[in-house]
Design a protein around this motif. Structure first.
Motif, mmCIF file in Angstrom:
data_model
loop_
_atom_site.group_PDB
_atom_site.id
_atom_site.type_symbol
_atom_site.label_atom_id
_atom_site.label_comp_id
_atom_site.label_asym_id
_atom_site.label_seq_id
_atom_site.Cartn_x
_atom_site.Cartn_y
_atom_site.Cartn_z
ATOM 1 N N VAL A 20 0.843 -1.202 0.000
ATOM 2 C CA VAL A 20 0.000 0.000 0.000
ATOM 3 C C VAL A 20 0.875 1.248 0.000
ATOM 4 C CG1 VAL A 20 -1.651 1.348 1.357
ATOM 5 C CG2 VAL A 20 -1.977 -1.113 1.075
ATOM 6 N N MET A 21 1.893 1.280 0.833
ATOM 7 C CA MET A 21 2.777 2.445 0.897
ATOM 8 C C MET A 21 3.514 2.639 -0.427
ATOM 9 S SD MET A 21 2.018 3.802 3.659
ATOM 10 C CE MET A 21 3.187 5.120 3.638
ATOM 11 N N SER A 23 2.396 1.894 -3.377
ATOM 12 C CA SER A 23 1.445 2.421 -4.364
ATOM 13 C C SER A 23 1.117 3.894 -4.112
ATOM 14 C CB SER A 23 0.161 1.588 -4.375
ATOM 15 O OG SER A 23 -0.557 1.774 -3.185
ATOM 16 N N LEU A 24 1.326 4.380 -2.896
ATOM 17 C CA LEU A 24 1.046 5.780 -2.561
ATOM 18 C C LEU A 24 2.262 6.687 -2.716
ATOM 19 C CD1 LEU A 24 -1.172 5.319 0.615
ATOM 20 C CD2 LEU A 24 -1.915 5.981 -1.684
ATOM 21 N N LYS A 25 3.399 6.139 -3.131
ATOM 22 C CA LYS A 25 4.610 6.971 -3.277
ATOM 23 C C LYS A 25 4.342 8.139 -4.210
ATOM 24 C CE LYS A 25 8.440 4.172 -2.012
ATOM 25 N NZ LYS A 25 8.952 2.896 -2.228
ATOM 26 N N LYS A 27 2.369 10.572 -3.590
ATOM 27 C CA LYS A 27 1.060 11.155 -3.321
ATOM 28 C C LYS A 27 1.041 11.623 -1.864
ATOM 29 C CE LYS A 27 -1.350 8.233 -6.599
ATOM 30 N NZ LYS A 27 -0.238 7.491 -7.164
ATOM 31 N N ARG A 28 0.219 12.625 -1.581
ATOM 32 C CA ARG A 28 0.090 13.101 -0.200
ATOM 33 C C ARG A 28 -0.648 12.037 0.601
ATOM 34 N NH1 ARG A 28 -2.947 15.811 3.463
ATOM 35 N NH2 ARG A 28 -4.854 15.804 2.253
ATOM 36 N N ALA A 29 0.017 11.470 1.571
ATOM 37 C CA ALA A 29 -0.598 10.412 2.371
ATOM 38 C C ALA A 29 -0.156 10.565 3.822
ATOM 39 C CB ALA A 29 -0.204 9.046 1.853
#
Length: 59
Positions: A20-21, A23-25, A27-29
């Protein structure tokens, strides 16, 4: 558009979390660790989750 995504999964080796982390690289998360609620209302900042009534309130 702002979205809140909640993922709950058994992940003994951390591989689901890492996928999950990854795939969020870029992006603001924000990762928030939340323990089991002591009451029927869970508050995270301005977000309120009313489990018993299946209601979500923001600000």
């Amino acid at each position: 558009m702002e979205e809140v995504i909640v993922i709950r999964a058994r992940d003994p080796d951390g591989s689901v979390f890492q996928a999950v982390m990854d795939s969020l690289k870029g992006k603001r998360a924000e990762v928030v660790d939340v323990a089991a609620p002591a009451t029927s209302v869970l508050r995270i900042g301005e977000l309120e989750l009313h489990h018993k009534h299946r209601r979500v309130l923001m600000a």
